[in-house]
Write a protein that holds these residues in place. Sequence first.
Motif, PDB file in Angstrom:
ATOM      1  N   HIS A  78      48.464  36.016  30.318  1.00 22.10           N
ATOM      2  CA  HIS A  78      49.232  34.984  28.597  1.00 22.10           C
ATOM      3  C   HIS A  78      48.338  34.446  27.856  1.00 22.10           C
ATOM      4  O   HIS A  78      48.573  35.370  26.741  1.00 22.10           O
ATOM      5  CB  HIS A  78      50.306  33.834  29.106  1.00 22.10           C
ATOM      6  CG  HIS A  78      50.581  33.634  28.145  1.00 22.10           C
ATOM      7  ND1 HIS A  78      51.719  33.868  27.209  1.00 22.10           N
ATOM      8  CD2 HIS A  78      50.374  31.928  27.039  1.00 22.10           C
ATOM      9  CE1 HIS A  78      52.488  33.021  26.287  1.00 22.10           C
ATOM     10  NE2 HIS A  78      50.812  31.725  26.284  1.00 22.10           N
ATOM     11  N   ALA A  81      46.710  37.835  25.891  1.00 22.54           N
ATOM     12  CA  ALA A  81      47.669  38.875  25.029  1.00 22.54           C
ATOM     13  C   ALA A  81      48.322  38.351  23.758  1.00 22.54           C
ATOM     14  O   ALA A  81      48.854  38.471  22.724  1.00 22.54           O
ATOM     15  CB  ALA A  81      49.268  38.789  26.004  1.00 22.54           C
ATOM     16  N   THR A  82      48.266  36.507  23.323  1.00 23.49           N
ATOM     17  CA  THR A  82      48.400  35.475  22.547  1.00 23.49           C
ATOM     18  C   THR A  82      47.364  36.089  21.528  1.00 23.49           C
ATOM     19  O   THR A  82      47.788  37.004  20.253  1.00 23.49           O
ATOM     20  CB  THR A  82      48.581  34.417  22.741  1.00 23.49           C
ATOM     21  OG1 THR A  82      49.679  34.258  23.823  1.00 23.49           O
ATOM     22  CG2 THR A  82      48.946  33.609  21.930  1.00 23.49           C
ATOM     23  N   GLY A  85      48.086  39.894  19.671  1.00 22.88           N
ATOM     24  CA  GLY A  85      48.959  39.691  19.389  1.00 22.88           C
ATOM     25  C   GLY A  85      50.475  40.665  20.341  1.00 22.88           C
ATOM     26  O   GLY A  85      51.248  41.324  19.629  1.00 22.88           O
ATOM     27  N   VAL A  86      50.305  40.323  21.236  1.00 17.65           N
ATOM     28  CA  VAL A  86      50.511  41.210  22.152  1.00 17.65           C
ATOM     29  C   VAL A  86      52.448  40.757  22.786  1.00 17.65           C
ATOM     30  O   VAL A  86      51.878  39.519  23.735  1.00 17.65           O
ATOM     31  CB  VAL A  86      50.266  42.068  23.833  1.00 17.65           C
ATOM     32  CG1 VAL A  86      51.460  42.917  24.959  1.00 17.65           C
ATOM     33  CG2 VAL A  86      48.677  42.779  23.170  1.00 17.65           C
ATOM     34  N   ARG A  87      53.259  41.037  22.406  1.00 11.78           N
ATOM     35  CA  ARG A  87      54.523  40.227  22.996  1.00 11.78           C
ATOM     36  C   ARG A  87      55.287  40.708  24.283  1.00 11.78           C
ATOM     37  O   ARG A  87      55.052  42.149  24.361  1.00 11.78           O
ATOM     38  CB  ARG A  87      55.823  40.761  21.941  1.00 11.78           C
ATOM     39  CG  ARG A  87      57.035  40.016  22.100  1.00 11.78           C
ATOM     40  CD  ARG A  87      58.284  40.230  20.999  1.00 11.78           C
ATOM     41  NE  ARG A  87      59.230  39.652  21.461  1.00 11.78           N
ATOM     42  CZ  ARG A  87      60.042  39.466  20.180  1.00 11.78           C
ATOM     43  NH1 ARG A  87      59.996  40.226  18.636  1.00 11.78           N
ATOM     44  NH2 ARG A  87      61.355  38.821  19.928  1.00 11.78           N
ATOM     45  N   GLU A  88      55.254  39.318  25.150  1.00 14.24           N
ATOM     46  CA  GLU A  88      55.534  39.410  26.458  1.00 14.24           C
ATOM     47  C   GLU A  88      56.859  39.730  26.256  1.00 14.24           C
ATOM     48  O   GLU A  88      58.285  39.280  26.439  1.00 14.24           O
ATOM     49  CB  GLU A  88      55.127  38.764  27.283  1.00 14.24           C
ATOM     50  CG  GLU A  88      53.061  38.308  27.104  1.00 14.24           C
ATOM     51  CD  GLU A  88      53.137  37.165  27.992  1.00 14.24           C
ATOM     52  OE1 GLU A  88      53.655  36.766  29.031  1.00 14.24           O
ATOM     53  OE2 GLU A  88      52.656  35.438  27.750  1.00 14.24           O
ATOM     54  N   GLU A  89      57.349  40.772  27.439  1.00 13.84           N
ATOM     55  CA  GLU A  89      58.960  41.268  28.240  1.00 13.84           C
ATOM     56  C   GLU A  89      58.826  40.839  29.333  1.00 13.84           C
ATOM     57  O   GLU A  89      58.766  40.397  30.165  1.00 13.84           O
ATOM     58  CB  GLU A  89      58.802  42.937  27.920  1.00 13.84           C
ATOM     59  CG  GLU A  89      58.429  42.585  26.490  1.00 13.84           C
ATOM     60  CD  GLU A  89      59.102  44.137  26.741  1.00 13.84           C
ATOM     61  OE1 GLU A  89      58.986  44.934  25.281  1.00 13.84           O
ATOM     62  OE2 GLU A  89      59.041  45.488  27.535  1.00 13.84           O
ATOM     63  N   ARG A  90      60.259  39.847  29.524  1.00 11.64           N
ATOM     64  CA  ARG A  90      61.053  39.371  30.768  1.00 11.64           C
ATOM     65  C   ARG A  90      60.356  40.211  31.484  1.00 11.64           C
ATOM     66  O   ARG A  90      60.115  39.626  32.927  1.00 11.64           O
ATOM     67  CB  ARG A  90      61.881  38.945  30.509  1.00 11.64           C
ATOM     68  CG  ARG A  90      63.015  38.099  32.270  1.00 11.64           C
ATOM     69  CD  ARG A  90      64.025  37.365  31.706  1.00 11.64           C
ATOM     70  NE  ARG A  90      64.983  38.706  30.632  1.00 11.64           N
ATOM     71  CZ  ARG A  90      66.067  38.152  30.216  1.00 11.64           C
ATOM     72  NH1 ARG A  90      66.145  37.075  30.760  1.00 11.64           N
ATOM     73  NH2 ARG A  90      66.998  39.100  30.163  1.00 11.64           N
ATOM     74  N   ALA A  94      52.396  41.019  31.589  1.00 10.15           N
ATOM     75  CA  ALA A  94      51.308  40.911  30.393  1.00 10.15           C
ATOM     76  C   ALA A  94      50.805  41.469  30.669  1.00 10.15           C
ATOM     77  O   ALA A  94      50.313  42.542  29.628  1.00 10.15           O
ATOM     78  CB  ALA A  94      51.366  39.180  31.045  1.00 10.15           C
ATOM     79  N   GLY A  97      51.404  45.410  29.159  1.00 11.80           N
ATOM     80  CA  GLY A  97      51.251  44.945  27.694  1.00 11.80           C
ATOM     81  C   GLY A  97      50.037  45.464  27.084  1.00 11.80           C
ATOM     82  O   GLY A  97      49.844  45.926  25.601  1.00 11.80           O
ATOM     83  N   ARG A 101      48.075  48.592  24.531  1.00  9.76           N
ATOM     84  CA  ARG A 101      47.770  47.686  23.511  1.00  9.76           C
ATOM     85  C   ARG A 101      46.310  48.181  23.477  1.00  9.76           C
ATOM     86  O   ARG A 101      45.555  48.281  22.381  1.00  9.76           O
ATOM     87  CB  ARG A 101      47.370  45.818  23.511  1.00  9.76           C
ATOM     88  CG  ARG A 101      46.297  45.291  22.035  1.00  9.76           C
ATOM     89  CD  ARG A 101      47.105  46.048  20.867  1.00  9.76           C
ATOM     90  NE  ARG A 101      46.714  44.645  19.752  1.00  9.76           N
ATOM     91  CZ  ARG A 101      45.348  45.178  19.933  1.00  9.76           C
ATOM     92  NH1 ARG A 101      44.974  46.154  20.171  1.00  9.76           N
ATOM     93  NH2 ARG A 101      44.457  44.771  18.524  1.00  9.76           N
TER      94      ARG A 101
END
Length: 802
Positions: A78, A81-82, A85-90, A94, A97, A101
């Motif tokens: 997480h 990813a933050t 700028g990777v947006r996590e999806e439910r 992560a 993603g 990226r």
Amino acid sequence: MTSHNLPAEPNRFVGRARDVDELRGLLRDQRLVTLCGVGGIGKTRLALRVAGSVVGEFPDGVWLVELGRITSPDLVAHEIATVLGVREERSRPALDGLRVRLRGARALLLLDNCEQVVERCAELVAELLAGCPDLRILLTTREALRIPGELVWRVPPLDLPDARHPDAEAVLLFTDRAMAAGTRLAAGDFDDVARLCVALDGLPLALELAAARTRMLSPAQIADRIGDRFRLLTTGDRTAPARQRTLLATVEWSHDLLTAKERVLLRRLSVFAGHFDLDLVEQVCADERLLPREEVLDLLGGLVDKSLLLADGGRYRLLETIKEFAGRLLRKEDEHGWFRDRHLQVVCEMEERCFEAGLAAPRASWQERRRYFVRSRNLVDDCRVAVDWAVESGNALLGLRLAYVASAMLAVHGEIAEGVDWFERLLLLDLTGVPPEVVALCKGALAYGMEARDDLAGCERVVAEALKEQEKVPHSLGKGVTLNVAGVLLLRTGQFDRAERHFDEVVATTRQHDDTFNRVIAQSCLAVLAGVKGQLRLAQRHAGEALAVAKENGHPWHVAMATSQLAAVAEWRGDTEAAVTHYRAAAAIFDELDNRVEMERCLVMVAKVAIARGDHVTARSLLAECLALAQSTGQRLGMARVLRVLSRLADVEDDVQGSVLASAAAVALAEEMGEPVASGRIEQVLARARDRLGEGRTALQWSRGRELDPVEIARLILDGRREQGPLPVPAVAEVPHPVLTAREQEIAGLLTRGLSNRAIADELVISPATVARHIANIMEKLGFTSRSQIALWAVEHNLGSA
């Protein structure tokens, strides 16, 4: 435009230029580089510097991910990813993603402070590298990831200052941070700064915290208080993480990451002095309850992996900061005394095995002996702290046993003084329960050390005690040493007939008991005595027998000693070619043994032969080397030898002034040691000087030679500075001599002969203290500051004769 999120450097980056260059190169060739090191070593700052220097090489960005505040492994992906700028999806992890990226991206990820989530970091990094072929990752951690493809680069402390590099990286960092704190250091502070840098192991965090203290304390005050470093070094950067604001918090952070057994081992390792190996750790630190012996190796590896222990070629070391912290824990657990006792016992037993196999064995090859000398050499630091503990705890028996064998092994390398100190302290303890033969042998070893460091008066007293106490003790190597020391003492004090009878007795005794060690020494001394008496054939026979026994014994120290004696005999016979060959052969062996004292003695004799041959260039080169060796050993006898031969060199090069100065300095050193002085050579030097310089200037130079630093005199001659003219004559006031009392005039006249206080006292039958008071009165009345001024004034007023 290249993207990155690297912070601006908060202050000047100091040092580590080589490290930055090396890491930049590694990042071009390696996909995963891990910077490992103990807390406070500067991993983060170095990584940021490296990352900043390669921003232009990564068009898709250089990204810093700070993991120090992350405690849950689930948050690592997480956090990365933050930052990216990777947006996590439910419905998607992560990691997926992140792969999207970074796939095809030429980017550098800097993952900082991974140690508390190291297992999750290892998994994520392995996944990212597998799925993103152009990605590079740079990590900082106290424990490596241990995954395929990882290159572990251990961050070293900053370079420490020494005589050749006073402006080392550690000094530069401390100075820079002290200036930032508003402190301008003076030139006189830098010795204390160097002392402080060494005490703090070049640890950047510790140096920065110490520099912040310069607002209130001088470098000297900080260095004096550094023993309590965890209380002293508490003022850090308020913007830094809490674990980095004090030295204690930084070390505690590392300690908290250890397993229970790793913590036990760490605190027990604090009993060691410096470097140690697995065998020593297993014998001292293991027990059946908390730390089984079979687990020690893996636990050591764990401490190395977590950067709390430094490893180098099978040997280990704790930084002083970690060692102090671990020692506090050992005391807190009430284990300090028990493990110090255990350390003393184990080190003593190890040294005794080294002594028996390496030195005392009557016949063995050097290949068989060598490993025991290497082992003993590696134990020196632990011997020191073990002896200290024996004194502190009052364990006279173990302390004396250890001092006896350890000092004997050191003596082969020419290291004598330390053993003397050990014996002097240990023999003051309560010796109840110590077997008389142990005390007797240790007093004999103490006498040997005193003779070797030229304390002949002390040696005479102690060797008499040792001989008396050893009358009822069976023969041993130690008893043979005592007998030889007694003979050498007689030889050095000119009692040649008694010395010869003594050595004859030693040879007979050592033959009877197969003590080849002491027989070599006794036969070599008999060769010296025969040479002194002009019996050169007998001297050759004794020296030859000594060499034969030495080769039979198998120890190169004996071979070198006997070879150097053969060289002396060849010199007496006028065979300079053989003398040089033998002296150089002996010097080479002593060099291999790292015995600088004996190496210097041999090379001085080669220089003396070179002067006799007219080869002044070789002589000067050799004497410069001998001067350095004499300085490094700190032995007055060695310095006096160099000065005597330098006096000869100055003489043949028509440097009358230098010849007088060197002779005077050599005589002064001999008198300090209680050595007899060869007056014939001195009278020749002074007679030539009086013819060339006159009575007054000769007296002046003789007096100055006794006062000046012997090293400065040696360098004066080696550098050929006589061409600059004579040394300046001290100003002498026009004071009428009646201002002095009759006794003061008498003493001033005796100073023209360059006599010491003791020699003047003997001549006038008064005490040296009375002489010193008279000289002080003379200086005050005449306004002088040195004995040489008094001597020159006395010559000018016809108060004495040289």
